[in-house]
Write an enzyme that holds these catalytic residues in place. Structure first.
Site, PDB file in Angstrom:
ATOM      1  N   ARG A 126      -9.989   0.881   8.198  1.00  3.88           N
ATOM      2  CA  ARG A 126      -9.620  -0.506   8.541  1.00  3.88           C
ATOM      3  C   ARG A 126     -10.701  -1.219   9.333  1.00  3.88           C
ATOM      4  O   ARG A 126     -10.516  -2.378   9.712  1.00  3.88           O
ATOM      5  CB  ARG A 126      -8.363  -0.521   9.401  1.00  3.88           C
ATOM      6  CG  ARG A 126      -7.144  -0.162   8.639  1.00  3.88           C
ATOM      7  CD  ARG A 126      -5.917  -0.501   9.463  1.00  3.88           C
ATOM      8  NE  ARG A 126      -4.835   0.305   8.971  1.00  3.88           N
ATOM      9  CZ  ARG A 126      -3.631  -0.130   8.755  1.00  3.88           C
ATOM     10  NH1 ARG A 126      -3.313  -1.362   9.022  1.00  3.88           N
ATOM     11  NH2 ARG A 126      -2.716   0.676   8.294  1.00  3.88           N
ATOM     12  N   ARG A 181      -0.595  -8.521  13.409  1.00  2.64           N
ATOM     13  CA  ARG A 181      -1.137  -7.568  12.418  1.00  2.64           C
ATOM     14  C   ARG A 181      -1.884  -8.305  11.305  1.00  2.64           C
ATOM     15  O   ARG A 181      -2.938  -7.860  10.857  1.00  2.64           O
ATOM     16  CB  ARG A 181      -0.004  -6.715  11.831  1.00  2.64           C
ATOM     17  CG  ARG A 181       0.505  -5.681  12.828  1.00  2.64           C
ATOM     18  CD  ARG A 181       1.906  -5.192  12.473  1.00  2.64           C
ATOM     19  NE  ARG A 181       1.991  -4.523  11.202  1.00  2.64           N
ATOM     20  CZ  ARG A 181       3.128  -4.403  10.511  1.00  2.64           C
ATOM     21  NH1 ARG A 181       4.253  -4.911  10.956  1.00  2.64           N
ATOM     22  NH2 ARG A 181       3.115  -3.765   9.366  1.00  2.64           N
ATOM     23  N   LYS A 218       0.840  -1.214   0.000  1.00  2.00           N
ATOM     24  CA  LYS A 218       0.000   0.000   0.000  1.00  2.00           C
ATOM     25  C   LYS A 218       0.873   1.261   0.000  1.00  2.00           C
ATOM     26  O   LYS A 218       0.670   2.167  -0.806  1.00  2.00           O
ATOM     27  CB  LYS A 218      -0.918   0.033   1.245  1.00  2.00           C
ATOM     28  CG  LYS A 218      -1.823  -1.158   1.407  1.00  2.00           C
ATOM     29  CD  LYS A 218      -2.718  -1.030   2.618  1.00  2.00           C
ATOM     30  CE  LYS A 218      -2.008  -0.987   3.945  1.00  2.00           C
ATOM     31  NZ  LYS A 218      -1.285  -2.225   4.309  1.00  2.00           N
ATOM     32  N   ARG A 240      12.287  -5.393   5.766  1.00  2.00           N
ATOM     33  CA  ARG A 240      12.062  -3.991   5.394  1.00  2.00           C
ATOM     34  C   ARG A 240      12.878  -3.024   6.270  1.00  2.00           C
ATOM     35  O   ARG A 240      13.014  -3.221   7.461  1.00  2.00           O
ATOM     36  CB  ARG A 240      10.568  -3.712   5.570  1.00  2.00           C
ATOM     37  CG  ARG A 240      10.159  -2.304   5.269  1.00  2.00           C
ATOM     38  CD  ARG A 240       8.692  -2.207   5.159  1.00  2.00           C
ATOM     39  NE  ARG A 240       7.980  -2.449   6.397  1.00  2.00           N
ATOM     40  CZ  ARG A 240       6.695  -2.202   6.547  1.00  2.00           C
ATOM     41  NH1 ARG A 240       6.001  -1.728   5.553  1.00  2.00           N
ATOM     42  NH2 ARG A 240       6.104  -2.434   7.701  1.00  2.00           N
ATOM     43  N   ARG A 280      11.098  -0.668  11.447  1.00  2.32           N
ATOM     44  CA  ARG A 280       9.909  -0.342  12.240  1.00  2.32           C
ATOM     45  C   ARG A 280       9.763  -1.256  13.445  1.00  2.32           C
ATOM     46  O   ARG A 280      10.003  -2.458  13.342  1.00  2.32           O
ATOM     47  CB  ARG A 280       8.669  -0.453  11.358  1.00  2.32           C
ATOM     48  CG  ARG A 280       8.264   0.890  10.787  1.00  2.32           C
ATOM     49  CD  ARG A 280       7.207   0.793   9.768  1.00  2.32           C
ATOM     50  NE  ARG A 280       6.024   0.049  10.160  1.00  2.32           N
ATOM     51  CZ  ARG A 280       4.935  -0.053   9.417  1.00  2.32           C
ATOM     52  NH1 ARG A 280       4.902   0.561   8.258  1.00  2.32           N
ATOM     53  NH2 ARG A 280       3.893  -0.738   9.814  1.00  2.32           N
TER      54      ARG A 280
HETATM   55  P1  AP5 Z   1       4.894  -1.583   1.876  1.00  2.00           P
HETATM   56  O1  AP5 Z   1       4.613  -0.737   0.693  1.00  2.00           O
HETATM   57  O2  AP5 Z   1       5.541  -0.919   3.046  1.00  2.00           O
HETATM   58  O3  AP5 Z   1       3.570  -2.323   2.342  1.00  2.00           O
HETATM   59  P2  AP5 Z   1       2.348  -1.769   3.187  1.00  2.00           P
HETATM   60  O4  AP5 Z   1       1.131  -2.483   2.717  1.00  2.00           O
HETATM   61  O5  AP5 Z   1       2.318  -0.283   3.186  1.00  2.00           O
HETATM   62  O6  AP5 Z   1       2.781  -2.353   4.600  1.00  2.00           O
HETATM   63  P3  AP5 Z   1       2.700  -1.681   6.039  1.00  2.00           P
HETATM   64  O7  AP5 Z   1       3.460  -2.615   6.940  1.00  2.00           O
HETATM   65  O8  AP5 Z   1       3.155  -0.268   6.025  1.00  2.00           O
HETATM   66  O9  AP5 Z   1       1.196  -1.786   6.308  1.00  2.00           O
HETATM   67  P4  AP5 Z   1       0.456  -1.730   7.654  1.00  2.00           P
HETATM   68  O10 AP5 Z   1      -0.907  -1.631   7.186  1.00  2.00           O
HETATM   69  O11 AP5 Z   1       0.759  -2.837   8.601  1.00  2.00           O
HETATM   70  O12 AP5 Z   1       1.155  -0.476   8.355  1.00  2.00           O
HETATM   71  P5  AP5 Z   1       0.653   0.998   8.622  1.00  2.00           P
HETATM   72  O13 AP5 Z   1       1.828   1.864   8.690  1.00  2.00           O
HETATM   73  O14 AP5 Z   1      -0.444   1.356   7.706  1.00  2.00           O
HETATM   74  O15 AP5 Z   1       5.769  -2.828   1.393  1.00  2.00           O
HETATM   75  C1  AP5 Z   1       6.310  -3.770   2.304  1.00  2.00           C
HETATM   76  C2  AP5 Z   1       7.683  -4.247   1.798  1.00  2.00           C
HETATM   77  O16 AP5 Z   1       7.504  -4.976   0.593  1.00  2.00           O
HETATM   78  C3  AP5 Z   1       8.650  -3.110   1.468  1.00  2.00           C
HETATM   79  O17 AP5 Z   1       9.939  -3.495   1.814  1.00  2.00           O
HETATM   80  C4  AP5 Z   1       8.524  -2.936  -0.060  1.00  2.00           C
HETATM   81  O18 AP5 Z   1       9.723  -2.447  -0.645  1.00  2.00           O
HETATM   82  C5  AP5 Z   1       8.203  -4.365  -0.493  1.00  2.00           C
HETATM   83  N1  AP5 Z   1       7.299  -4.415  -1.646  1.00  2.00           N
HETATM   84  C6  AP5 Z   1       6.175  -3.680  -1.869  1.00  2.00           C
HETATM   85  N2  AP5 Z   1       5.556  -4.043  -3.016  1.00  2.00           N
HETATM   86  C7  AP5 Z   1       6.317  -5.061  -3.528  1.00  2.00           C
HETATM   87  C8  AP5 Z   1       6.205  -5.872  -4.720  1.00  2.00           C
HETATM   88  N3  AP5 Z   1       5.189  -5.718  -5.584  1.00  2.00           N
HETATM   89  N4  AP5 Z   1       7.147  -6.810  -4.914  1.00  2.00           N
HETATM   90  C9  AP5 Z   1       8.183  -6.990  -4.033  1.00  2.00           C
HETATM   91  N5  AP5 Z   1       8.343  -6.238  -2.906  1.00  2.00           N
HETATM   92  C10 AP5 Z   1       7.432  -5.291  -2.661  1.00  2.00           C
HETATM   93  O19 AP5 Z   1       0.015   0.826  10.068  1.00  2.00           O
HETATM   94  C11 AP5 Z   1       0.852   0.546  11.180  1.00  2.00           C
HETATM   95  C12 AP5 Z   1       0.007   0.465  12.437  1.00  2.00           C
HETATM   96  O20 AP5 Z   1      -0.661   1.729  12.670  1.00  2.00           O
HETATM   97  C13 AP5 Z   1      -1.158  -0.556  12.404  1.00  2.00           C
HETATM   98  O21 AP5 Z   1      -0.721  -1.860  12.752  1.00  2.00           O
HETATM   99  C14 AP5 Z   1      -2.092   0.041  13.470  1.00  2.00           C
HETATM  100  O22 AP5 Z   1      -1.613  -0.217  14.781  1.00  2.00           O
HETATM  101  C15 AP5 Z   1      -1.956   1.550  13.212  1.00  2.00           C
HETATM  102  N6  AP5 Z   1      -2.953   2.047  12.246  1.00  2.00           N
HETATM  103  C16 AP5 Z   1      -2.706   2.573  11.028  1.00  2.00           C
HETATM  104  N7  AP5 Z   1      -3.856   2.935  10.418  1.00  2.00           N
HETATM  105  C17 AP5 Z   1      -4.854   2.606  11.277  1.00  2.00           C
HETATM  106  C18 AP5 Z   1      -6.272   2.714  11.217  1.00  2.00           C
HETATM  107  N8  AP5 Z   1      -6.889   3.210  10.136  1.00  2.00           N
HETATM  108  N9  AP5 Z   1      -6.992   2.264  12.291  1.00  2.00           N
HETATM  109  C19 AP5 Z   1      -6.379   1.753  13.372  1.00  2.00           C
HETATM  110  N10 AP5 Z   1      -5.042   1.618  13.502  1.00  2.00           N
HETATM  111  C20 AP5 Z   1      -4.281   2.045  12.453  1.00  2.00           C
END
Ligand code: AP5
Length: 215
Positions: free
Chosen positions: A86, A170, A11, A125, A159
């Site tokens: 979410r 997660r 994402k 990552r 992270r």
């Molecule tokens: P990446 O692009 O970072 O993936 P992502 O889906 O963004 O993963 P996140 O870990 O950031 O998602 P998340 O939803 O757990 O975290 P968030 O920060 O939103 O890619 C991952 C890796 O793969 C990278 O190394 C990249 O280079 C590689 N990659 C990407 N695409 C690829 C491909 N096609 N091929 C090969 N490699 C690839 O949330 C963190 C925390 O915040 C949550 O756990 C929660 O506690 C809180 N939070 C956030 N939003 C909310 C909400 N709306 N409600 C409640 N809590 C929330």
């Protein structure tokens, strides 16, 4: 556009690429919450207790960071929402927030991918401390070892929620609380699905095609 997908599905990677290509604002609730934690704000202190163990922050906290960010930004902006909504409550709140601004959801893009692939992605990552550019120890290394391609910094970090046990939490929460909101968009004809196991650029191309369709 909303990007919905499990942790590691890409994402953030896609939102960053599309932000530049489309001139839209990338709004990542995870990033905004991590900024609050770094600033040691009261909201950040609350969020940290949930995020460090891989749980979702309470709905009202997630909604507040979105509203605050939109209130500070350009009222005419298009948004790429990464990681919001979410939960069903957040999805309903988003409709209300957008409705108040004369906006609506254009597309909800589900990036789907197998859990085993996600675990591998998340455990490798790391990111530049200075500019936030994301890397991976196998899939995307800096062109010059230990130097950020984007800003030249030599400081990187991992992270705190990318530990194996937290990743499993997660993923479990994604299947339990977030995946059930997909029908909310499917029933309105807004949901499209993209294979997140394709290359980064192929996933971007697919999403661009979807958006071209929205106009
Ligand atoms: P990446 O692009 O970072 O993936 P992502 O889906 O963004 O993963 P996140 O870990 O950031 O998602 P998340 O939803 O757990 O975290 P968030 O920060 O939103 O890619 C991952 C890796 O793969 C990278 O190394 C990249 O280079 C590689 N990659 C990407 N695409 C690829 C491909 N096609 N091929 C090969 N490699 C690839 O949330 C963190 C925390 O915040 C949550 O756990 C929660 O506690 C809180 N939070 C956030 N939003 C909310 C909400 N709306 N409600 C409640 N809590 C929330």
């Amino acid at each position: 556009m909303i990007l919905i997908g499990p942790p590691g599905s890409g994402k953030g990677t896609q939102a960053q690429r599309l932000e530049q290509k489309l001139g839209a604002v990338h709004l990542s609730t995870g990033e905004l919450l991590r900024d609050e934690i770094a600033a040691e704000s009261p909201l950040g202190k609350t969020a940290a207790t949930y995020m460090n163990t891989g749980r979702l922050v309470p709905d009202q906290v997630a909604v507040k960071v979105v509203v605050d960010h939109m209130d500070r930004g350009d009222p005419d902006a298009d948004y790429i929402l990464d990681g919001f909504p979410r939960t069903r409550i957040q999805a309903e709140e988003l409709d209300r927030i957008l409705g108040e601004r004369g906006l609506e959801v254009g597309k909800a893009v589900e990036i789907y991918i197998e859990d085993d692939v996600l675990k591998e992605r998340l455990t490798g990552r790391f990111a530049c401390v200075k500019c936030g550019e994301g890397y991976h120890k196998f899939f995307k290394r800096p062109e010059i070892e230990d130097v950020c391609d984007k800003c030249g910094s030599m400081e990187f970090d991992v992270r705190s929620d990318d530990m194996e046990e937290t990743i499993l939490t997660r993923l479990g929460i994604y299947h339990l609380e977030t995946a059930p909101i997909l029908p909310y968009y499917e029933n309105r004809g807004l949901l499209v699905k993209v294979d997140g196991e394709k290359s980064v650029s192929d996933v971007t191309k697919e999403i661009e095609l979807i958006l071209a369709d929205v106009g």
